[in-house]
Enzyme design. Sequence first.
Site, PDB file in Angstrom:
ATOM      1  N   ASP A   3     -22.498  50.177 -39.113  1.00  0.00           N
ATOM      2  CA  ASP A   3     -23.432  49.380 -39.914  1.00  0.00           C
ATOM      3  C   ASP A   3     -22.707  48.366 -40.791  1.00  0.00           C
ATOM      4  O   ASP A   3     -23.156  48.015 -41.874  1.00  0.00           O
ATOM      5  CB  ASP A   3     -24.324  50.279 -40.783  1.00  0.00           C
ATOM      6  CG  ASP A   3     -25.745  49.730 -40.888  1.00  0.00           C
ATOM      7  OD1 ASP A   3     -26.015  48.674 -40.303  1.00  0.00           O
ATOM      8  OD2 ASP A   3     -26.571  50.369 -41.564  1.00  0.00           O
ATOM      9  N   ASP A  20      -4.945  38.400 -42.931  1.00  0.00           N
ATOM     10  CA  ASP A  20      -3.875  38.712 -43.890  1.00  0.00           C
ATOM     11  C   ASP A  20      -3.660  40.212 -44.051  1.00  0.00           C
ATOM     12  O   ASP A  20      -2.520  40.684 -44.059  1.00  0.00           O
ATOM     13  CB  ASP A  20      -4.231  38.093 -45.238  1.00  0.00           C
ATOM     14  CG  ASP A  20      -3.263  38.495 -46.338  1.00  0.00           C
ATOM     15  OD1 ASP A  20      -2.130  37.981 -46.348  1.00  0.00           O
ATOM     16  OD2 ASP A  20      -3.642  39.321 -47.195  1.00  0.00           O
ATOM     17  N   HIS A  31       4.511  37.174 -47.352  1.00  0.00           N
ATOM     18  CA  HIS A  31       3.901  35.950 -46.842  1.00  0.00           C
ATOM     19  C   HIS A  31       4.972  34.994 -46.319  1.00  0.00           C
ATOM     20  O   HIS A  31       6.140  35.076 -46.693  1.00  0.00           O
ATOM     21  CB  HIS A  31       3.104  35.241 -47.941  1.00  0.00           C
ATOM     22  CG  HIS A  31       1.900  35.986 -48.396  1.00  0.00           C
ATOM     23  ND1 HIS A  31       1.174  35.627 -49.505  1.00  0.00           N
ATOM     24  CD2 HIS A  31       1.282  37.092 -47.887  1.00  0.00           C
ATOM     25  CE1 HIS A  31       0.162  36.463 -49.662  1.00  0.00           C
ATOM     26  NE2 HIS A  31       0.215  37.364 -48.693  1.00  0.00           N
ATOM     27  N   SER A  38      -2.268  34.714 -52.465  1.00  0.00           N
ATOM     28  CA  SER A  38      -3.625  34.213 -52.251  1.00  0.00           C
ATOM     29  C   SER A  38      -4.278  33.697 -53.525  1.00  0.00           C
ATOM     30  O   SER A  38      -5.174  32.856 -53.462  1.00  0.00           O
ATOM     31  CB  SER A  38      -4.498  35.318 -51.645  1.00  0.00           C
ATOM     32  OG  SER A  38      -4.103  35.602 -50.329  1.00  0.00           O
ATOM     33  N   ASP A  77      -7.251  33.760 -44.189  1.00  0.00           N
ATOM     34  CA  ASP A  77      -6.220  34.226 -45.115  1.00  0.00           C
ATOM     35  C   ASP A  77      -4.963  34.606 -44.347  1.00  0.00           C
ATOM     36  O   ASP A  77      -4.993  35.457 -43.463  1.00  0.00           O
ATOM     37  CB  ASP A  77      -6.738  35.421 -45.913  1.00  0.00           C
ATOM     38  CG  ASP A  77      -5.958  35.660 -47.186  1.00  0.00           C
ATOM     39  OD1 ASP A  77      -4.722  35.712 -47.117  1.00  0.00           O
ATOM     40  OD2 ASP A  77      -6.582  35.770 -48.256  1.00  0.00           O
ATOM     41  N   PHE A 102     -20.619  45.939 -48.534  1.00  0.00           N
ATOM     42  CA  PHE A 102     -20.737  46.770 -47.350  1.00  0.00           C
ATOM     43  C   PHE A 102     -19.633  47.802 -47.180  1.00  0.00           C
ATOM     44  O   PHE A 102     -19.558  48.464 -46.141  1.00  0.00           O
ATOM     45  CB  PHE A 102     -20.789  45.856 -46.123  1.00  0.00           C
ATOM     46  CG  PHE A 102     -21.837  44.782 -46.223  1.00  0.00           C
ATOM     47  CD1 PHE A 102     -23.179  45.087 -46.063  1.00  0.00           C
ATOM     48  CD2 PHE A 102     -21.488  43.474 -46.522  1.00  0.00           C
ATOM     49  CE1 PHE A 102     -24.154  44.109 -46.178  1.00  0.00           C
ATOM     50  CE2 PHE A 102     -22.446  42.483 -46.636  1.00  0.00           C
ATOM     51  CZ  PHE A 102     -23.792  42.802 -46.471  1.00  0.00           C
ATOM     52  N   GLU A 144     -14.303  33.579 -45.958  1.00  0.00           N
ATOM     53  CA  GLU A 144     -12.928  34.032 -45.774  1.00  0.00           C
ATOM     54  C   GLU A 144     -12.820  35.112 -44.715  1.00  0.00           C
ATOM     55  O   GLU A 144     -13.508  36.135 -44.771  1.00  0.00           O
ATOM     56  CB  GLU A 144     -12.360  34.601 -47.084  1.00  0.00           C
ATOM     57  CG  GLU A 144     -10.904  35.055 -46.926  1.00  0.00           C
ATOM     58  CD  GLU A 144     -10.469  36.089 -47.957  1.00  0.00           C
ATOM     59  OE1 GLU A 144      -9.240  36.243 -48.129  1.00  0.00           O
ATOM     60  OE2 GLU A 144     -11.338  36.740 -48.575  1.00  0.00           O
ATOM     61  N   ASP A 201      -4.834  29.823 -47.009  1.00  0.00           N
ATOM     62  CA  ASP A 201      -4.255  29.777 -48.344  1.00  0.00           C
ATOM     63  C   ASP A 201      -2.737  29.901 -48.301  1.00  0.00           C
ATOM     64  O   ASP A 201      -2.030  29.442 -49.181  1.00  0.00           O
ATOM     65  CB  ASP A 201      -4.848  30.876 -49.226  1.00  0.00           C
ATOM     66  CG  ASP A 201      -4.854  32.243 -48.537  1.00  0.00           C
ATOM     67  OD1 ASP A 201      -4.536  32.324 -47.341  1.00  0.00           O
ATOM     68  OD2 ASP A 201      -5.186  33.237 -49.216  1.00  0.00           O
ATOM     69  N   HIS A 202      -2.236  30.524 -47.249  1.00  0.00           N
ATOM     70  CA  HIS A 202      -0.802  30.694 -47.039  1.00  0.00           C
ATOM     71  C   HIS A 202      -0.589  31.156 -45.616  1.00  0.00           C
ATOM     72  O   HIS A 202      -1.540  31.420 -44.881  1.00  0.00           O
ATOM     73  CB  HIS A 202      -0.216  31.723 -48.019  1.00  0.00           C
ATOM     74  CG  HIS A 202      -0.844  33.072 -47.909  1.00  0.00           C
ATOM     75  ND1 HIS A 202      -0.539  33.968 -46.901  1.00  0.00           N
ATOM     76  CD2 HIS A 202      -1.786  33.685 -48.675  1.00  0.00           C
ATOM     77  CE1 HIS A 202      -1.253  35.067 -47.051  1.00  0.00           C
ATOM     78  NE2 HIS A 202      -2.025  34.924 -48.116  1.00  0.00           N
TER      79      HIS A 202
END
Length: 488
Positions: A299, A331, A449, A113, A63, A283, A326, A372-373
């Site tokens: 963890d 990003d 971006h 995105s 990303d 997570f 991803e 994606d960009h």
Amino acid sequence: MKRFSVLLTMMTLTSWPVAVHAEPMMTAAADTAFREGQRSLDAALRRTPNTGKAKNIILFIGDGMGINSVTAGRILAGQTRGLDGASYSLSFDAFPYTALSKTYAADALVTDSANGISAITTGFKTINGAIGVNGKVRPKDCATGLANRVSNIAEQAKRKGLSTGVVTTSALTDATPAGFYGHIASRDWQADTDMPAEVTKAGCTDLARQLVEAPDNVRLDVALGGGAAKFLPKAVGSAGARGDNRDLTKLWRTQTPAAKFVTTAKGLNAVETKNTNSLLGIFAPSHLPSVIDHDKFPDTPSLAEMTSKAIEVLSKNPKGYVLLVESASIDKWHHRNNAYRALTDVDELSKAVAVAVDKSDPAETLIIVTADHSHALAMSGYAAREADILGLARQKGVNQLDKTGKPRTILSYASGPGEQDHEHELTQAEAVGPDFLQPALVPLSSAAHGGEDVPVYAYGPQAHLISGTVESSYIYHVMAYALSLSED
């Protein structure tokens, strides 16, 4: 990593016979780059495209990973290992087929995105902020979102009997992972509490529900990432954000046979894949922390660990699988002008790609690595070959100065929060620190971006179709063709 070692050997060593070349001069003959060029030509001449159909597809999204991110990330990865960064190679640098992808949105020169992943996974460019819908949708308009849904590569593959999954270091409801299951007019509608009342009344469903409540014939088999808050009720406490009192993790465990839900790296590693058909792992309450900070969050699984487990579960299906992986942290940290963490995650993506190559059959698995960009990261000036990519521009230990007489960094951004105090003279120790923000030209709270084309790397069946300068939506068509899918 046996298969990956074999791949690199095939691409960089044994496939290159000793050849006789006309060498223009002795200095060129002794130059490493000259000989590498000879060997690369021999490899290219002997390359035979795999024109068979793919059983599996693994799509990697870095990303925000534009060309400068790849280059600077490669240099950092090499320097971190005590090697020459400029000549170092990331795992996907070994892929034989490459292209450039044009990433603009239906309504903007520079994409976000949401459109970025939608174009890649559906073949339709949409507006910024929308996912899994065509360009006729209106911003944050539920009705046009419902009316202009388009199916994605994962849904089409699942209907054909393949298994599907998503791995990400972002929240599972973030834009890029949602590109494998979501259809929505606003990427911000991740939980019911993110949606205005009129949107809910109009019949739109938040992304967390879309992931878990999808019909059996299109629901993902594996989803690993962050974003627990979007799946848990507020009653859980600070960990929950849902106002409808639903615990979507419980629904996941009950609606599919042999389903597992894990929340730690230890729990993920303990999953017995032979007894698991459906795996949800969340997570972190939001996005996963940078690997740089895993000492504070011990963890937390790495991207490579999540990728490995996902492939183990999905590859049990004899019909094949489609997996999206991803590296979102590239990003996330570019937005903060924190090149240290952003570029470290380029290396994390490289490690995950190496795992995927090692755990898959190159004869039947198409692997694509792209973005994606881009992000407006600049690498400029004439720093010495051995200069720390994160630090000050130097030649022979002497700082290169800007027009005010102050030291300058090798890396900078077009925009973002890294506005510099021009009265302060930067030191090398500051610049290479993990929390340093690279200088930004235009002060913004979050870096914008970049709009330039992004690289695409491919390996496996039909990988030769990744060539030239293409629309981002073209990548969908290559994947669909490789899997012999028909459009819905």
